[in-house]
Design a protein around this motif. Structure first.
Motif, PDB file in Angstrom:
ATOM      1  N   ILE A   1       0.849  -1.200   0.000  1.00 16.59           N
ATOM      2  CA  ILE A   1       0.000   0.000   0.000  1.00 16.59           C
ATOM      3  C   ILE A   1       0.884   1.249   0.000  1.00 16.59           C
ATOM      4  CG2 ILE A   1      -1.717   1.275   1.376  1.00 16.59           C
ATOM      5  CD1 ILE A   1      -2.478  -1.504   2.553  1.00 16.59           C
ATOM      6  N   THR A   2       0.482   2.242  -0.791  1.00 22.87           N
ATOM      7  CA  THR A   2       1.224   3.508  -0.755  1.00 22.87           C
ATOM      8  C   THR A   2       0.341   4.577  -0.132  1.00 22.87           C
ATOM      9  OG1 THR A   2       0.436   4.123  -2.947  1.00 22.87           O
ATOM     10  CG2 THR A   2       2.532   2.980  -2.854  1.00 22.87           C
ATOM     11  N   GLU A   3       0.946   5.413   0.676  1.00 24.22           N
ATOM     12  CA  GLU A   3       0.193   6.530   1.274  1.00 24.22           C
ATOM     13  C   GLU A   3       0.927   7.829   1.013  1.00 24.22           C
ATOM     14  OE1 GLU A   3      -1.195   6.326   5.284  1.00 24.22           O
ATOM     15  OE2 GLU A   3      -1.429   4.145   5.161  1.00 24.22           O
ATOM     16  N   GLU A   4       0.173   8.777   0.437  1.00 25.14           N
ATOM     17  CA  GLU A   4       0.775  10.091   0.149  1.00 25.14           C
ATOM     18  C   GLU A   4      -0.002  11.189   0.868  1.00 25.14           C
ATOM     19  OE1 GLU A   4       2.187  10.513  -4.166  1.00 25.14           O
ATOM     20  OE2 GLU A   4       0.779   8.830  -4.196  1.00 25.14           O
ATOM     21  N   ASN A   5       0.312  12.434   0.520  1.00 23.16           N
ATOM     22  CA  ASN A   5      -0.336  13.589   1.155  1.00 23.16           C
ATOM     23  C   ASN A   5      -0.209  13.550   2.669  1.00 23.16           C
ATOM     24  OD1 ASN A   5      -1.160  14.587  -1.358  1.00 23.16           O
ATOM     25  ND2 ASN A   5      -2.842  13.098  -1.347  1.00 23.16           N
ATOM     26  N   LEU A   6       0.990  13.232   3.103  1.00 18.42           N
ATOM     27  CA  LEU A   6       1.271  13.161   4.534  1.00 18.42           C
ATOM     28  C   LEU A   6       2.294  14.232   4.888  1.00 18.42           C
ATOM     29  CD1 LEU A   6       1.848   9.312   4.703  1.00 18.42           C
ATOM     30  CD2 LEU A   6      -0.241  10.523   5.380  1.00 18.42           C
ATOM     31  N   SER A   7       2.372  14.525   6.163  1.00 16.06           N
ATOM     32  CA  SER A   7       3.463  15.378   6.638  1.00 16.06           C
ATOM     33  C   SER A   7       4.077  14.709   7.849  1.00 16.06           C
ATOM     34  CB  SER A   7       2.949  16.743   7.086  1.00 16.06           C
ATOM     35  OG  SER A   7       2.391  17.427   6.006  1.00 16.06           O
ATOM     36  N   VAL A   8       5.360  14.863   7.985  1.00 15.49           N
ATOM     37  CA  VAL A   8       5.992  14.399   9.209  1.00 15.49           C
ATOM     38  C   VAL A   8       6.257  15.635  10.056  1.00 15.49           C
ATOM     39  CG1 VAL A   8       8.342  14.458   8.291  1.00 15.49           C
ATOM     40  CG2 VAL A   8       7.822  12.978  10.188  1.00 15.49           C
ATOM     41  N   ILE A   9       5.992  15.509  11.333  1.00 16.67           N
ATOM     42  CA  ILE A   9       6.193  16.640  12.250  1.00 16.67           C
ATOM     43  C   ILE A   9       7.132  16.179  13.343  1.00 16.67           C
ATOM     44  CG2 ILE A   9       5.031  18.145  13.917  1.00 16.67           C
ATOM     45  CD1 ILE A   9       2.644  18.004  11.942  1.00 16.67           C
ATOM     46  N   ALA A  10       8.158  16.974  13.591  1.00 21.52           N
ATOM     47  CA  ALA A  10       9.147  16.561  14.583  1.00 21.52           C
ATOM     48  C   ALA A  10       9.362  17.657  15.606  1.00 21.52           C
ATOM     49  CB  ALA A  10      10.469  16.240  13.895  1.00 21.52           C
ATOM     50  N   ALA A  11       9.529  17.261  16.851  1.00 23.28           N
ATOM     51  CA  ALA A  11       9.931  18.207  17.889  1.00 23.28           C
ATOM     52  C   ALA A  11      11.319  17.797  18.332  1.00 23.28           C
ATOM     53  CB  ALA A  11       8.966  18.165  19.054  1.00 23.28           C
ATOM     54  N   VAL A  12      12.162  18.791  18.547  1.00 26.56           N
ATOM     55  CA  VAL A  12      13.577  18.519  18.776  1.00 26.56           C
ATOM     56  C   VAL A  12      14.068  19.240  20.019  1.00 26.56           C
ATOM     57  CG1 VAL A  12      15.877  18.957  17.796  1.00 26.56           C
ATOM     58  CG2 VAL A  12      14.051  18.081  16.324  1.00 26.56           C
ATOM     59  N   GLY A  13      14.848  18.549  20.833  1.00 28.35           N
ATOM     60  CA  GLY A  13      15.474  19.193  21.985  1.00 28.35           C
ATOM     61  C   GLY A  13      16.361  18.218  22.738  1.00 28.35           C
ATOM     62  N   GLU A  14      17.520  18.698  23.193  1.00 33.98           N
ATOM     63  CA  GLU A  14      18.401  17.862  24.014  1.00 33.98           C
ATOM     64  C   GLU A  14      17.647  17.437  25.274  1.00 33.98           C
ATOM     65  OE1 GLU A  14      21.523  16.741  23.675  1.00 33.98           O
ATOM     66  OE2 GLU A  14      22.119  17.886  21.889  1.00 33.98           O
ATOM     67  N   GLY A  15      17.738  16.155  25.598  1.00 35.81           N
ATOM     68  CA  GLY A  15      17.119  15.669  26.822  1.00 35.81           C
ATOM     69  C   GLY A  15      15.744  15.068  26.603  1.00 35.81           C
ATOM     70  N   LEU A  16      15.301  15.081  25.360  1.00 37.68           N
ATOM     71  CA  LEU A  16      13.945  14.606  25.063  1.00 37.68           C
ATOM     72  C   LEU A  16      13.700  13.180  25.550  1.00 37.68           C
ATOM     73  CD1 LEU A  16      12.043  15.576  21.941  1.00 37.68           C
ATOM     74  CD2 LEU A  16      11.933  13.220  22.628  1.00 37.68           C
ATOM     75  N   LEU A  17      14.719  12.345  25.387  1.00 39.16           N
ATOM     76  CA  LEU A  17      14.516  10.946  25.796  1.00 39.16           C
ATOM     77  C   LEU A  17      14.621  10.767  27.306  1.00 39.16           C
ATOM     78  CD1 LEU A  17      16.157   8.445  23.314  1.00 39.16           C
ATOM     79  CD2 LEU A  17      13.786   9.175  23.544  1.00 39.16           C
ATOM     80  N   GLU A  18      15.424  11.624  27.925  1.00 34.59           N
ATOM     81  CA  GLU A  18      15.649  11.431  29.371  1.00 34.59           C
ATOM     82  C   GLU A  18      14.543  12.029  30.216  1.00 34.59           C
ATOM     83  OE1 GLU A  18      19.423  13.444  28.998  1.00 34.59           O
ATOM     84  OE2 GLU A  18      19.319  12.104  27.246  1.00 34.59           O
ATOM     85  N   LYS A  19      14.023  13.162  29.796  1.00 36.61           N
ATOM     86  CA  LYS A  19      13.058  13.820  30.688  1.00 36.61           C
ATOM     87  C   LYS A  19      11.677  13.223  30.487  1.00 36.61           C
ATOM     88  CE  LYS A  19      11.451  18.071  32.617  1.00 36.61           C
ATOM     89  NZ  LYS A  19      11.635  19.476  32.819  1.00 36.61           N
ATOM     90  N   HIS A  20      11.178  12.743  31.584  1.00 35.90           N
ATOM     91  CA  HIS A  20       9.916  12.042  31.591  1.00 35.90           C
ATOM     92  C   HIS A  20       8.763  12.942  31.134  1.00 35.90           C
ATOM     93  CE1 HIS A  20       7.778   8.555  32.837  1.00 35.90           C
ATOM     94  NE2 HIS A  20       6.851   9.312  33.387  1.00 35.90           N
ATOM     95  N   GLY A  21       7.899  12.414  30.304  1.00 34.40           N
ATOM     96  CA  GLY A  21       6.635  13.111  30.052  1.00 34.40           C
ATOM     97  C   GLY A  21       6.626  14.108  28.901  1.00 34.40           C
ATOM     98  N   ILE A  22       7.801  14.396  28.315  1.00 34.77           N
ATOM     99  CA  ILE A  22       7.824  15.420  27.258  1.00 34.77           C
ATOM    100  C   ILE A  22       7.085  14.934  26.008  1.00 34.77           C
ATOM    101  CG2 ILE A  22       9.338  16.690  25.671  1.00 34.77           C
ATOM    102  CD1 ILE A  22       9.305  17.825  28.469  1.00 34.77           C
ATOM    103  N   ALA A  23       7.420  13.701  25.574  1.00 31.23           N
ATOM    104  CA  ALA A  23       6.768  13.169  24.366  1.00 31.23           C
ATOM    105  C   ALA A  23       5.265  13.037  24.598  1.00 31.23           C
ATOM    106  CB  ALA A  23       7.388  11.834  23.990  1.00 31.23           C
ATOM    107  N   VAL A  24       4.897  12.629  25.792  1.00 21.13           N
ATOM    108  CA  VAL A  24       3.470  12.473  26.105  1.00 21.13           C
ATOM    109  C   VAL A  24       2.748  13.818  25.982  1.00 21.13           C
ATOM    110  CG1 VAL A  24       1.835  11.897  27.942  1.00 21.13           C
ATOM    111  CG2 VAL A  24       3.906  10.528  27.627  1.00 21.13           C
ATOM    112  N   ARG A  25       3.393  14.861  26.501  1.00 24.54           N
ATOM    113  CA  ARG A  25       2.783  16.204  26.401  1.00 24.54           C
ATOM    114  C   ARG A  25       2.595  16.601  24.942  1.00 24.54           C
ATOM    115  NH1 ARG A  25       6.135  20.629  29.496  1.00 24.54           N
ATOM    116  NH2 ARG A  25       4.915  22.114  28.278  1.00 24.54           N
ATOM    117  N   MET A  26       3.608  16.265  24.145  1.00 23.95           N
ATOM    118  CA  MET A  26       3.560  16.642  22.730  1.00 23.95           C
ATOM    119  C   MET A  26       2.418  15.909  22.013  1.00 23.95           C
ATOM    120  SD  MET A  26       6.690  15.814  20.203  1.00 23.95           S
ATOM    121  CE  MET A  26       6.455  15.342  18.517  1.00 23.95           C
TER     122      MET A  26
END
Ligand code: ASP
Ligand code: MG
Length: 461
Positions: A386-411
């Protein structure tokens, strides 16, 4: 004293007034530099168009070249003051345009555009701008010479349209060639293969030329001049209350560029990271106020309390899905598919698997070739492609993103609160970036949701 590598892009080289401004900035450094230039504004697109037209229409060649010659002569005779330098530059430019004409005629003759011809033709924008900028600097009393990637042996891996620098082959000759006391003006965007073929670094590739040279010579810094501010908390076209970012780590800048921030060519950071050469981004429109860089990218990561420094997006993402009840844990499939894609020159941006589906994230231009490549493999475990188009990828970036609890969840929470469906979510692939995929029609709302969560709320807005 180590040199500084300074890069000016096409948007800094739009009008004669812009060019004059660039000359002033270069003179203000008041020390020998390596100046890497892009083509003048719009010229690369013009060359691309010429190439396509030349395939089927021989009358277009002379017409287009005349327009190009007229533009260049106008710049030469209006801006250069010394007669002598005017005439010399006109001669150099004429010789280069004649060479360009031969390639276009060849394209017309065979009715096709072989990749090596496409790369040479597209490199002429920089070949012309570098010649003219060298002449202009000499005219204004700056001791300088033009040095092309051919002259200095900026050697690449030979991949047309998307080459990488071969540092083990380039470092020494480039360093030696640039050791002199004069300022060097270098056409960006391309290097040469071991066989001497011109190979482009991809659109916007002059940043990468400048970064590669900075790495080869161990520059004090890479200064990238733009006509906008450097990195911001989001694209100001989408979000009204963005803030500038004054400092980013290498990894943060690399992830932001990868996920679509148009400030830097995505590979600019790579050559500089190990050598710890800082990148300073300036806005030429503000250079009269103070020559302070807008954003500095260096090794020293800083962690914000709220972690996220910027949210970015790219529409150049699509998905190729291989579905089947057991694809996720059937060993050889992924290997076969990635081998085939590599063989076809398809760049896989990311792979996300589950028990019943393997999702390849690809650039738009690779979707159909990838579909054909995978279909051709006739994998029995794959029931559906299956192919899917008309998409966008959205990224949030910051040092510590993996270590600090809850940031991805908030996003993700901020996005889903607005009723936006995230098709794929990925956290953990990078230390500093989390991303997800939405329908393109949800892109603006998703970017705004994250920006508000991390940048407006705390300010009581
Ligand atoms: N002139 C090329 C382009 O337009 C390279 C660059 O500007 O960096 O893509
Ligand atoms: Mg550019």
């Amino acid at each position: 004293m180590a040199k500084i590598v300074v890069k000016f892009g096409g948007s800094n080289l739009r009008t004669m007034q812009d060019i004059e401004h660039v000359l002033t900035v270069i003179r203000r450094y008041d020390r020998p530099l390596v100046v890497v230039v892009s083509a003048f504004y719009g010229i690369t697109n013009m060359l691309e168009e010429m190439l396509f037209k030349a395939q089927h229409d021989h009358t277009s060649i002379a017409e287009n070249l005349e327009a190009l010659i007229a533009k260049k002569r106008d710049t030469i005779f209006t801006m250069i003051r010394s007669r002598d330098i005017q005439n010399k530059t006109k001669e150099i430019v004429d010789v280069r345009i004649k060479a360009l004409k031969r390639y276009l005629k060849g394209v017309n003759y065979i009715g096709e555009i072989p990749p090596f011809v496409s790369d040479i033709v597209m490199s002429f924008g920089e070949r012309l701008s570098a010649a003219i900028m060298t002449a202009l600097l000499q005219d204004r009393g700056v001791s300088c010479e033009e040095l092309t990637p051919e002259d200095m042996q900026l050697i690449t891996d030979g991949e047309f349209g998307n080459a990488e620098v071969d540092f083990s082959a380039s470092a020494e000759p480039v360093r030696k060639r640039l050791a002199g006391a004069a300022t060097a003006v270098v056409p960006g965007f391309y290097g040469v293969s071991k066989e001497g073929k011109v190979t482009l670094f991809g659109r916007g590739g002059s940043d990468y030329t400048a970064a590669s040279i900075a790495s080869c010579i161990g520059a004090e810094s890479l200064d990238i001049w733009k006509d906008v501010d450097g990195f911001r908390t989001a694209d100001p076209k989408l979000v009204s209350d963005t803030h500038g970012i004054h400092h980013l780590s290498y990894t943060e800048a690399a992830e932001l560029a990868y996920f679509g921030a148009k400030i830097l060519h995505p590979r600019t950071v790579e050559p500089l990271m190990n050598r710890r050469i800082p990148i300073r981004i300036f806005n030429i429109a503000k250079s009269d106020v103070a020559d302070k860089p807008y954003t500095v990218i260096s090794i020293n990561g800083t962690q914000k309390e709220d972690i996220i420094k910027s949210v970015t997006y790219s529409d150049d993402f699509c998905i190729l899905k291989l579905e089947g009840p057991g694809v996720g844990n059937k060993p050889g499939i992924l290997a076969k598919v990635t081998r085939e894609m590599e063989h076809k020159g398809i760049n896989i941006k990311s792979v996300i698997t589950s028990q019943t589906s393997i999702n390849f994230l690809l650039g738009l231009k690779d979707l159909q070739p990838a579909f054909r490549a995978v279909s051709g493999l006739k994998l029995t475990a794959v029931k559906d492609i299956i192919t899917e188009e008309n998409l966008s990828v959205i990224a949030a970036v910051g040092e510590g993103l993996l270590e600090k609890h809850g940031i991805a969840v908030r996003m993700f929470g901020a996005v889903s609160e607005r009723g936006i469906n995230m098709e794929i979510i990925s956290v953990g692939a990078s230390q500093v970036a989390a991303y997800f995929i939405v329908k393109q029609s949800d892109r603006d709302a998703a970017v705004r949701a994250i920006h508000e969560e991390f940048f407006s709320k705390q300010k009581g807005k």
